[in-house]
Design a protein around this motif. Structure first.
Motif, PDB file in Angstrom:
ATOM      1  N   THR A 328       0.828  -1.202   0.000  1.00 43.13           N
ATOM      2  CA  THR A 328       0.000   0.000   0.000  1.00 43.13           C
ATOM      3  C   THR A 328       0.861   1.250   0.000  1.00 43.13           C
ATOM      4  OG1 THR A 328      -1.875  -1.067   1.094  1.00 43.13           O
ATOM      5  CG2 THR A 328      -1.699   1.314   1.335  1.00 43.13           C
ATOM      6  N   LEU A 329       1.901   1.267   0.822  1.00 40.72           N
ATOM      7  CA  LEU A 329       2.781   2.433   0.887  1.00 40.72           C
ATOM      8  C   LEU A 329       3.418   2.711  -0.467  1.00 40.72           C
ATOM      9  CD1 LEU A 329       4.316   4.657   2.407  1.00 40.72           C
ATOM     10  CD2 LEU A 329       6.068   2.938   2.938  1.00 40.72           C
ATOM     11  N   ALA A 330       3.955   1.681  -1.125  1.00 44.51           N
ATOM     12  CA  ALA A 330       4.595   1.868  -2.428  1.00 44.51           C
ATOM     13  C   ALA A 330       3.616   2.438  -3.439  1.00 44.51           C
ATOM     14  CB  ALA A 330       5.164   0.540  -2.919  1.00 44.51           C
ATOM     15  N   THR A 331       2.401   1.930  -3.430  1.00 45.23           N
ATOM     16  CA  THR A 331       1.381   2.388  -4.373  1.00 45.23           C
ATOM     17  C   THR A 331       0.985   3.831  -4.110  1.00 45.23           C
ATOM     18  OG1 THR A 331       0.516   0.139  -4.605  1.00 45.23           O
ATOM     19  CG2 THR A 331      -0.939   1.940  -5.237  1.00 45.23           C
ATOM     20  N   LEU A 332       0.762   4.184  -2.854  1.00 44.49           N
ATOM     21  CA  LEU A 332       0.353   5.548  -2.516  1.00 44.49           C
ATOM     22  C   LEU A 332       1.473   6.552  -2.764  1.00 44.49           C
ATOM     23  CD1 LEU A 332      -1.747   4.932   0.728  1.00 44.49           C
ATOM     24  CD2 LEU A 332      -2.538   5.280  -1.618  1.00 44.49           C
ATOM     25  N   LEU A 333       2.715   6.132  -2.558  1.00 44.70           N
ATOM     26  CA  LEU A 333       3.833   7.023  -2.859  1.00 44.70           C
ATOM     27  C   LEU A 333       3.866   7.363  -4.347  1.00 44.70           C
ATOM     28  CD1 LEU A 333       6.711   5.476  -0.693  1.00 44.70           C
ATOM     29  CD2 LEU A 333       5.776   7.783  -0.465  1.00 44.70           C
ATOM     30  N   GLN A 334       3.670   6.344  -5.176  1.00 46.79           N
ATOM     31  CA  GLN A 334       3.668   6.568  -6.616  1.00 46.79           C
ATOM     32  C   GLN A 334       2.498   7.438  -7.051  1.00 46.79           C
ATOM     33  OE1 GLN A 334       5.851   5.427  -9.251  1.00 46.79           O
ATOM     34  NE2 GLN A 334       7.154   5.303  -7.449  1.00 46.79           N
ATOM     35  N   SER A 335       1.317   7.145  -6.509  1.00 48.53           N
ATOM     36  CA  SER A 335       0.132   7.893  -6.929  1.00 48.53           C
ATOM     37  C   SER A 335       0.117   9.311  -6.390  1.00 48.53           C
ATOM     38  CB  SER A 335      -1.138   7.157  -6.482  1.00 48.53           C
ATOM     39  OG  SER A 335      -1.198   7.073  -5.073  1.00 48.53           O
ATOM     40  N   SER A 336       0.911   9.591  -5.341  1.00 47.84           N
ATOM     41  CA  SER A 336       0.968  10.940  -4.779  1.00 47.84           C
ATOM     42  C   SER A 336       2.004  11.809  -5.479  1.00 47.84           C
ATOM     43  CB  SER A 336       1.292  10.877  -3.283  1.00 47.84           C
ATOM     44  OG  SER A 336       2.604  10.378  -3.083  1.00 47.84           O
ATOM     45  N   GLY A 337       2.709  11.218  -6.443  1.00 52.19           N
ATOM     46  CA  GLY A 337       3.661  11.994  -7.218  1.00 52.19           C
ATOM     47  C   GLY A 337       5.100  11.851  -6.792  1.00 52.19           C
ATOM     48  N   ALA A 338       5.401  10.987  -5.827  1.00 53.22           N
ATOM     49  CA  ALA A 338       6.787  10.781  -5.402  1.00 53.22           C
ATOM     50  C   ALA A 338       7.584  10.166  -6.555  1.00 53.22           C
ATOM     51  CB  ALA A 338       6.833   9.871  -4.184  1.00 53.22           C
ATOM     52  N   SER A 339       8.841  10.565  -6.677  1.00 45.77           N
ATOM     53  CA  SER A 339       9.682  10.034  -7.748  1.00 45.77           C
ATOM     54  C   SER A 339       9.987   8.560  -7.496  1.00 45.77           C
ATOM     55  CB  SER A 339      10.993  10.818  -7.832  1.00 45.77           C
ATOM     56  OG  SER A 339      11.793  10.576  -6.681  1.00 45.77           O
ATOM     57  N   VAL A 340      10.404   7.886  -8.556  1.00 48.76           N
ATOM     58  CA  VAL A 340      10.777   6.476  -8.425  1.00 48.76           C
ATOM     59  C   VAL A 340      11.933   6.329  -7.445  1.00 48.76           C
ATOM     60  CG1 VAL A 340      11.685   4.453  -9.641  1.00 48.76           C
ATOM     61  CG2 VAL A 340       9.968   5.889 -10.740  1.00 48.76           C
ATOM     62  N   LYS A 341      12.889   7.250  -7.509  1.00 47.52           N
ATOM     63  CA  LYS A 341      14.048   7.201  -6.627  1.00 47.52           C
ATOM     64  C   LYS A 341      13.632   7.361  -5.167  1.00 47.52           C
ATOM     65  CE  LYS A 341      18.336   7.258  -5.263  1.00 47.52           C
ATOM     66  NZ  LYS A 341      19.071   5.969  -5.124  1.00 47.52           N
ATOM     67  N   THR A 342      12.731   8.298  -4.887  1.00 51.00           N
ATOM     68  CA  THR A 342      12.262   8.495  -3.514  1.00 51.00           C
ATOM     69  C   THR A 342      11.522   7.265  -3.014  1.00 51.00           C
ATOM     70  OG1 THR A 342      12.078  10.893  -3.789  1.00 51.00           O
ATOM     71  CG2 THR A 342      10.769   9.896  -2.032  1.00 51.00           C
ATOM     72  N   THR A 343      10.658   6.712  -3.866  1.00 44.83           N
ATOM     73  CA  THR A 343       9.913   5.509  -3.488  1.00 44.83           C
ATOM     74  C   THR A 343      10.863   4.346  -3.247  1.00 44.83           C
ATOM     75  OG1 THR A 343       8.031   6.246  -4.823  1.00 44.83           O
ATOM     76  CG2 THR A 343       8.088   3.926  -4.183  1.00 44.83           C
ATOM     77  N   GLN A 344      11.849   4.195  -4.114  1.00 41.44           N
ATOM     78  CA  GLN A 344      12.829   3.115  -3.952  1.00 41.44           C
ATOM     79  C   GLN A 344      13.581   3.250  -2.631  1.00 41.44           C
ATOM     80  OE1 GLN A 344      15.823   3.000  -7.020  1.00 41.44           O
ATOM     81  NE2 GLN A 344      17.099   1.549  -5.899  1.00 41.44           N
ATOM     82  N   ASP A 345      13.982   4.479  -2.285  1.00 41.35           N
ATOM     83  CA  ASP A 345      14.723   4.702  -1.039  1.00 41.35           C
ATOM     84  C   ASP A 345      13.860   4.420   0.188  1.00 41.35           C
ATOM     85  OD1 ASP A 345      16.948   5.363  -2.460  1.00 41.35           O
ATOM     86  OD2 ASP A 345      16.713   7.534  -2.248  1.00 41.35           O
ATOM     87  N   LEU A 346      12.615   4.874   0.162  1.00 37.66           N
ATOM     88  CA  LEU A 346      11.734   4.656   1.308  1.00 37.66           C
ATOM     89  C   LEU A 346      11.357   3.185   1.467  1.00 37.66           C
ATOM     90  CD1 LEU A 346       9.365   7.767   1.045  1.00 37.66           C
ATOM     91  CD2 LEU A 346      11.107   7.329   2.794  1.00 37.66           C
ATOM     92  N   MET A 347      11.237   2.486   0.337  1.00 35.25           N
ATOM     93  CA  MET A 347      10.915   1.060   0.399  1.00 35.25           C
ATOM     94  C   MET A 347      12.165   0.223   0.644  1.00 35.25           C
ATOM     95  SD  MET A 347       7.702   1.130   0.062  1.00 35.25           S
ATOM     96  CE  MET A 347       7.450  -0.623   0.051  1.00 35.25           C
ATOM     97  N   ARG A 348      13.336   0.853   0.488  1.00 30.82           N
ATOM     98  CA  ARG A 348      14.627   0.189   0.675  1.00 30.82           C
ATOM     99  C   ARG A 348      14.807  -0.987  -0.291  1.00 30.82           C
ATOM    100  NH1 ARG A 348      14.181  -2.085   5.665  1.00 30.82           N
ATOM    101  NH2 ARG A 348      11.949  -1.834   5.364  1.00 30.82           N
ATOM    102  N   HIS A 349      14.414  -0.717  -1.530  1.00 28.70           N
ATOM    103  CA  HIS A 349      14.620  -1.702  -2.594  1.00 28.70           C
ATOM    104  C   HIS A 349      16.014  -1.509  -3.177  1.00 28.70           C
ATOM    105  CE1 HIS A 349      10.023  -2.062  -3.362  1.00 28.70           C
ATOM    106  NE2 HIS A 349      10.451  -2.984  -2.534  1.00 28.70           N
ATOM    107  N   SER A 350      16.647  -2.597  -3.560  1.00 30.68           N
ATOM    108  CA  SER A 350      17.965  -2.518  -4.172  1.00 30.68           C
ATOM    109  C   SER A 350      17.876  -2.107  -5.633  1.00 30.68           C
ATOM    110  CB  SER A 350      18.694  -3.865  -4.049  1.00 30.68           C
ATOM    111  OG  SER A 350      17.918  -4.892  -4.639  1.00 30.68           O
ATOM    112  N   SER A 351      16.689  -2.244  -6.239  1.00 28.96           N
ATOM    113  CA  SER A 351      16.511  -1.923  -7.652  1.00 28.96           C
ATOM    114  C   SER A 351      15.163  -1.242  -7.881  1.00 28.96           C
ATOM    115  CB  SER A 351      16.587  -3.198  -8.497  1.00 28.96           C
ATOM    116  OG  SER A 351      16.122  -2.968  -9.809  1.00 28.96           O
ATOM    117  N   PRO A 352      15.106  -0.216  -8.746  1.00 23.47           N
ATOM    118  CA  PRO A 352      13.824   0.433  -9.057  1.00 23.47           C
ATOM    119  C   PRO A 352      12.869  -0.500  -9.788  1.00 23.47           C
ATOM    120  CG  PRO A 352      15.577   1.239 -10.503  1.00 23.47           C
ATOM    121  CD  PRO A 352      16.237   0.422  -9.432  1.00 23.47           C
ATOM    122  N   VAL A 353      13.404  -1.544 -10.420  1.00 17.86           N
ATOM    123  CA  VAL A 353      12.549  -2.526 -11.096  1.00 17.86           C
ATOM    124  C   VAL A 353      11.608  -3.178 -10.093  1.00 17.86           C
ATOM    125  CG1 VAL A 353      12.522  -4.687 -12.400  1.00 17.86           C
ATOM    126  CG2 VAL A 353      14.257  -2.957 -12.890  1.00 17.86           C
TER     127      VAL A 353
END
Length: 388
Positions: A328-353
């Motif tokens: 849910t957090l990843a989805t809401l971050l994207q839909s709220s306009g957060a950049s892919v890089k910001t979402t990746q950092d907050l989710m602590r993913h090793s890859s934007p994919v």
């Protein structure tokens, strides 16, 4: 009791009595020393009480024998079975000294013992064919993601065999298996999260707020100690993960990145710390009173006894799990306009994919707005076009 060896050197498994302590199983073998002469060797397999039978002890020895005979001549392992490979993999990759997390080891052990071994255990590596594995996977009454995970573990087994030069190719890579789910992954709306929070009392309200705002995995949520919460710098450090009440490292290196802590989340955590009986730096943030604070709550018990009943009271019919809040957090971050890089950092993913391909599912309203914007461009252009 002698072990039958038809492909490489013989060894023997015996019970050794000790003057001080319990009896142990001991494996003995011979190997050539630096001077070219045979040398007797032995290794303790484990306590006799740890094995329900001699057969169980012999299975444990399979992996050890493979390791001892790794340098054997080419072709010595032509008849190696999946079960023998599994035992060696356990010995090397699932040992306590291995850096894999407790959760990862738990998942692999389940796949090996309960799914792969019953079907393929007695098959020789060379007899396992891609099409047969593919048909078997498709027959399993589980979700596509689970089948994909089983294929992944089988592939890891063959990679392990390749490392030791027991096979020349990983045939499981030729198996076709999709991980696409049959149903959409569960994503909650902000209204649903708010309604759920309204139905919960602490510590579970703070727990769900933390999960929803940070996207922490369940092992990380219950692995938090107060020393990890830095109120002064408004951040949370992720240093451990609790799986089945066993403390281990976070899932990946990227998972260890600190997370920012919003003022509302900080306030909720501070209020909970004032009310809990376990507020020392070394105490668990969500310490279980039943364990007298020495262990955190069990995630599954919390979900069943508190979160799901609260969701039902809030009128939420979706099948919620711990990962629902992260998704849910990843989805809401994207839909709220957060950049892919910001979402990746907050989710602590090793890859934007991973961020875009797995988690971020645009909500229906956002899809509709995006479509309306495109349609407006077309209709506006049509209205502005000169008449002929």
């Amino acid at each position: 009791m002698n072990l039958r060896r038809t492909r490489y050197q013989q060894g023997s498994l015996t019970i050794e009595k000790r003057k001080n302590g319990s009896d142990v199983y001991v494996y003995r073998w011979r190997e050539l020393g630096a001077n070219g002469k045979p040398t007797r060797r032995k290794q303790i397999v484990g306590l006799k009480s740890a094995f329900p039978s001699g057969a169980a002890a012999r299975r444990a020895v399979d992996g050890l024998e493979l390791d001892i005979n790794t340098e054997s001549v080419s072709g010595a392992f032509a008849s190696l079975t999946i079960n023998e490979l599994i035992e060696h993999y356990r010995l090397i990759e699932l040992a306590d000294s291995n850096s894999k997390t407790a959760r990862t080891k738990q998942v692999y052990e389940h796949q090996l013992a309960n799914i792969i071994s019953p079907k393929w255990g007695d098959h020789q590596l060379r007899d396992v064919k891609p099409v047969a594995v593919e048909k078997w996977l498709n027959s399993l009454p589980v979700a596509p993601g689970s089948r994909y995970k089983t294929k992944g573990v089988m592939s890891v087994l063959y990679q392990h065999a390749m490392r030791y030069e027991w096979v020349s190719a990983n045939t499981i890579r030729l198996v076709r298996q999709s991980a696409i789910p049959l149903q959409e992954e569960i994503v909650l709306t902000p209204i649903e999260v708010g309604a759920l929070l309204a139905e919960l009392r602490d510590p579970f309200r703070t727990l769900i707020l933390l999960a929803s705002v940070t996207g922490l995995r369940r092992g990380e949520l219950f692995g938090l100690k107060w020393e990890d919460v830095d109120f002064r710098n408004a951040e949370i450090r992720i240093v451990r993960s609790m799986v089945a009440q066993i403390e281990g490292p976070p899932k990946t290196l990227a998972s260890r990145r600190p997370l920012p802590m919003s003022s509302e989340l900080a306030s909720a955590l501070e209020n909970w710390r004032k009310r809990t009986s376990y507020a020392a730096s070394q105490d668990w943030v969500f310490a279980s009173p039943l364990a007298l604070g020495k262990k955190p709550y069990w995630p599954d018990a919390v979900l069943k006894r508190h979160i799901l009943p609260a969701a039902e009271r809030a009128g939420i019919t979706k099948r919620i799990g711990w990962h629902s809040f992260r998704r849910t957090l990843a989805t809401l971050l994207q839909s709220s306009g957060a950049s892919v890089k910001t979402t990746q950092d907050l989710m602590r993913h090793s890859s934007p994919v991973m961020t875009l391909g797995t988690y971020a599912k645009a909500v229906t309203a956002d899809k509709r707005l995006a479509q309306d914007a495109i349609a407006a461009l077309f209709t506006r252009k049509a209205c502005e076009a000169p008449e002929r």
